[in-house]
Design a protein around this motif. Structure first.
Motif, PDB file in Angstrom:
ATOM      1  N   GLY A 107     -14.754  -7.444   3.086  1.00 52.15           N
ATOM      2  CA  GLY A 107     -13.244  -7.963   3.270  1.00 52.15           C
ATOM      3  C   GLY A 107     -12.251  -7.125   3.246  1.00 52.15           C
ATOM      4  O   GLY A 107     -12.339  -5.860   3.639  1.00 52.15           O
ATOM      5  N   THR A 108     -11.057  -7.354   3.276  1.00 56.05           N
ATOM      6  CA  THR A 108      -9.724  -6.539   3.401  1.00 56.05           C
ATOM      7  C   THR A 108      -9.852  -5.527   2.862  1.00 56.05           C
ATOM      8  O   THR A 108      -9.988  -5.396   1.326  1.00 56.05           O
ATOM      9  N   GLN A 109      -9.924  -4.115   3.290  1.00 55.97           N
ATOM     10  CA  GLN A 109      -9.592  -2.961   2.629  1.00 55.97           C
ATOM     11  C   GLN A 109      -8.510  -2.197   2.548  1.00 55.97           C
ATOM     12  O   GLN A 109      -8.004  -1.491   1.587  1.00 55.97           O
ATOM     13  N   GLY A 110      -7.579  -2.699   3.579  1.00 55.59           N
ATOM     14  CA  GLY A 110      -6.495  -1.805   4.022  1.00 55.59           C
ATOM     15  C   GLY A 110      -6.379  -1.620   5.547  1.00 55.59           C
ATOM     16  O   GLY A 110      -7.271  -1.855   6.119  1.00 55.59           O
ATOM     17  N   GLN A 111      -5.519  -0.599   5.791  1.00 48.95           N
ATOM     18  CA  GLN A 111      -5.312   0.094   7.183  1.00 48.95           C
ATOM     19  C   GLN A 111      -5.616   1.475   7.233  1.00 48.95           C
ATOM     20  O   GLN A 111      -5.598   1.922   8.142  1.00 48.95           O
ATOM     21  N   GLY A 112      -5.299   1.963   5.961  1.00 52.36           N
ATOM     22  CA  GLY A 112      -5.250   3.663   6.200  1.00 52.36           C
ATOM     23  C   GLY A 112      -6.908   4.167   6.127  1.00 52.36           C
ATOM     24  O   GLY A 112      -7.722   3.569   5.693  1.00 52.36           O
ATOM     25  N   ASP A 113      -6.920   5.095   6.946  1.00 52.25           N
ATOM     26  CA  ASP A 113      -8.263   5.632   7.147  1.00 52.25           C
ATOM     27  C   ASP A 113      -9.044   6.004   5.879  1.00 52.25           C
ATOM     28  O   ASP A 113     -10.171   5.669   5.775  1.00 52.25           O
ATOM     29  N   SER A 250       0.222 -12.850  -2.595  1.00 51.13           N
ATOM     30  CA  SER A 250       0.043 -11.537  -2.971  1.00 51.13           C
ATOM     31  C   SER A 250      -0.421 -10.603  -1.858  1.00 51.13           C
ATOM     32  O   SER A 250      -0.233  -9.423  -2.053  1.00 51.13           O
ATOM     33  N   LEU A 251      -1.050 -11.311  -0.736  1.00 52.75           N
ATOM     34  CA  LEU A 251      -1.386 -10.616   0.172  1.00 52.75           C
ATOM     35  C   LEU A 251      -0.366 -10.536   1.529  1.00 52.75           C
ATOM     36  O   LEU A 251      -0.868 -10.345   2.699  1.00 52.75           O
ATOM     37  N   PHE A 252       0.809 -10.722   1.180  1.00 52.71           N
ATOM     38  CA  PHE A 252       1.687 -10.651   2.287  1.00 52.71           C
ATOM     39  C   PHE A 252       1.616  -9.410   3.262  1.00 52.71           C
ATOM     40  O   PHE A 252       1.727  -9.579   4.279  1.00 52.71           O
ATOM     41  N   GLY A 253       1.335  -8.359   2.617  1.00 56.11           N
ATOM     42  CA  GLY A 253       1.447  -7.091   3.272  1.00 56.11           C
ATOM     43  C   GLY A 253       0.457  -7.162   4.438  1.00 56.11           C
ATOM     44  O   GLY A 253       0.494  -6.346   5.248  1.00 56.11           O
ATOM     45  N   ALA A 254      -0.563  -8.024   4.490  1.00 54.73           N
ATOM     46  CA  ALA A 254      -1.685  -8.030   5.514  1.00 54.73           C
ATOM     47  C   ALA A 254      -0.948  -8.643   6.788  1.00 54.73           C
ATOM     48  O   ALA A 254      -1.629  -8.365   7.696  1.00 54.73           O
ATOM     49  N   ILE A 255       0.297  -9.399   6.657  1.00 59.01           N
ATOM     50  CA  ILE A 255       0.711  -9.387   7.852  1.00 59.01           C
ATOM     51  C   ILE A 255       1.239  -7.993   8.767  1.00 59.01           C
ATOM     52  O   ILE A 255       1.203  -8.085   9.922  1.00 59.01           O
ATOM     53  N   GLY A 256       1.610  -7.225   7.770  1.00 62.48           N
ATOM     54  CA  GLY A 256       1.806  -5.698   8.486  1.00 62.48           C
ATOM     55  C   GLY A 256       0.667  -5.141   9.120  1.00 62.48           C
ATOM     56  O   GLY A 256       0.560  -4.805  10.066  1.00 62.48           O
ATOM     57  N   TYR A 257      -0.599  -5.231   8.550  1.00 62.03           N
ATOM     58  CA  TYR A 257      -1.832  -4.868   8.947  1.00 62.03           C
ATOM     59  C   TYR A 257      -1.998  -5.704  10.372  1.00 62.03           C
ATOM     60  O   TYR A 257      -2.345  -4.934  11.309  1.00 62.03           O
ATOM     61  N   THR A 258      -1.767  -6.803  10.387  1.00 63.29           N
ATOM     62  CA  THR A 258      -2.011  -7.541  11.770  1.00 63.29           C
ATOM     63  C   THR A 258      -1.179  -7.277  12.715  1.00 63.29           C
ATOM     64  O   THR A 258      -1.566  -6.937  13.762  1.00 63.29           O
ATOM     65  N   LEU A 259       0.256  -6.950  12.552  1.00 64.89           N
ATOM     66  CA  LEU A 259       1.150  -6.797  13.525  1.00 64.89           C
ATOM     67  C   LEU A 259       0.735  -5.126  14.101  1.00 64.89           C
ATOM     68  O   LEU A 259       0.708  -4.855  15.313  1.00 64.89           O
ATOM     69  N   ASN A 260       0.316  -4.144  13.180  1.00 69.42           N
ATOM     70  CA  ASN A 260      -0.115  -3.239  13.557  1.00 69.42           C
ATOM     71  C   ASN A 260      -1.362  -3.009  14.376  1.00 69.42           C
ATOM     72  O   ASN A 260      -1.356  -2.335  15.481  1.00 69.42           O
TER      73      ASN A 260
END
Length: 422
Positions: A107-113, A250-260
């Motif tokens: 599941g969602t972990q983030g976007q950083g290495d 709360s997971l709004f920031g995942a929109i940023g993951y998606t756009l990146n």
């Protein structure tokens, strides 16, 4: 044994919400995640490996863990390098035939290495002050499968750990990573699995989408695999609907993951994204590309996309004006192909992250194509809407069903089918 792992899962999910004490990481060797100049010519070939210590293995659940880098393909079928972990259980497989393998997507972990499961799962919990908490909760579900004598390979997916932005929720790249992880595990020497042994897919949330995408792409991309089934929990089959749901949650920031990730996979989308975001929107993309999900929730949870666009409109409204955006969202749609193996879909009717309606539609789409699908609903009432609890809790609460379902597929038990009632 299942009860023990269910209790452990609930505890780990609780840690996701309220971070606990720090645990030292098991660092990878220098340059392990840097691909070589030339990649192998065959998808699924192993590029390199190294041992991975597991701080959480104990008692009757020993396993040998190996970090792997393997060749896969991106969304355009160009060669890429993906990393992950293979877990070879010491416990015997007591079912029929050779030891089975589950190819798992997290599941969602983030976007950083630093968020790559292969970097974190050895210790499960890591904390870097002031707010960077990494919880590798998938260790619980890996352990549940190992307790049955089932081998597991867990992919990091494209760009998580390796160079380039992680292509978050990209359908084709995620499916390729799951399928090629299974191929790579089967090509490792000296393991307890065989090249022709049975395979299943497993994932929840982002991982559920990857598992679902792998299930429907396997017949054309990896027809040699003996796929017995796929567990897909809360899969974001309709990405546009999912992004609209998390706007303000709360997971709004995942929109940023998606756009990146979209800009990484589809360079033609970058000018559109840059033109429509304001200064705060551009800062959002810069921040989350190096974050794990815990930090992203703390910094950007409960925000509205209208505060990050130049026009002050919601992102869904802005992107809806662009044919290129509509095309790219359509390319991420899961349900346009037919899985040849049965699928278990778990979904919460009150999911506040991945809309229930689009999960049910996925089941109906597959049923209409002749697939065997079991749709299992979690009917818990809304709990603090927007916090993600109605999305996260059904995963550990459903592990008894998902574990039994996968084990039964490997044992040759006929799969249940909900298609007549959808």
């Amino acid at each position: 044994m299942i009860g023990r792992w269910c209790a452990a899962a609930a505890a780990v999910i609780g840690v996701v919400v309220a971070a606990g004490p720090a645990v030292a990481a098991a660092p990878a060797s220098p340059d392990f995640y840097q691909p070589p100049p030339a990649l192998p010519g065959r998808a699924g070939d192993v590029i390199r490996t190294e041992p991975l210590p597991l701080a959480w293995q104990a008692g009757s659940l020993p396993a040998t863990a190996t970090r792997i880098m393997y060749r896969s393909n991106d969304t355009h079928d160009s060669a890429n390098a993906v990393t992950g972990v293979f877990f070879d259980p010491a416990l015997p497989w007591t079912g029929p035939g050779p030891r089975p393998l589950v190819s798992m997507a997290a599941g969602t972990q983030g976007q950083g290495d630093k968020c790559a499961p292969s970097r974190t799962i050895g210790t499960v919990l890591q904390f870097t002050p002031p707010s960077d908490v990494i919880v590798s909760y998938e260790a619980v579900f890996v352990g549940a499968l190992l307790s049955r004598g089932i081998a597991v390979v867990l992919t990091d997916m494209e760009g998580l750990g390796t160079p380039g932005a992680h292509t978050y929720v990209n359908r084709a790249a995620s499916a390729h990573a799951v399928l090629d992880a299974a191929r790579a595990a089967k090509r490792l020497p000296g393991t307890g699995i065989t090249p022709d042994g049975p395979v299943a897919f497993w994932g929840y949330s982002q991982g559920g989408g990857a598992s679902a995408a792998a299930a429907e792409l396997a017949p054309e991309y990896a027809p040699e695999l003996d796929v017995r089934g796929a567990f897909a929990g809360a899969p974001p089959a309709d990405l546009a609907a999912t992004l609209d749901r998390i706007d303000g949650a709360s997971l709004f920031g995942a929109i940023g993951y998606t756009l990146n990730g979209m800009a990484q996979a589809y360079p033609e989308a970058r000018p559109m994204i840059e033109a429509e975001l304001n200064e705060r929107g551009r800062q959002l993309l810069a921040d989350v590309q190096d974050q794990c999900v815990g930090e992203t929730r703390l910094q950007y949870g409960m925000k509205r996309s209208s505060a990050f666009t130049g026009s002050g409109e919601p992102l869904s409204t802005v992107l809806g004006r662009y044919p290129v955006a509509s095309r790219l969202f359509a390319e991420q749609r899961i349900g346009t192909r037919t899985p040849q193996a049965p699928v278990l879909i778990q979904a919460s009717v009150n999911d506040d992250t991945v809309p229930y309606g689009q999960v049910r539609q996925l089941a109906k789409d597959w049923c209409g194509r002749g697939a065997v699908v079991q749709l299992s609903d979690n009917t818990a009432p809304p709990i603090s809407p927007g916090t993600g609890l109605n999305h996260a809790l059904p995963y550990p609460l459903g592990v008894g069903e998902s574990l039994t379902w996968v084990t039964d597929r490997f044992a040759g038990v006929p799969a249940p089918n909900s298609c007549g009632t959808l």
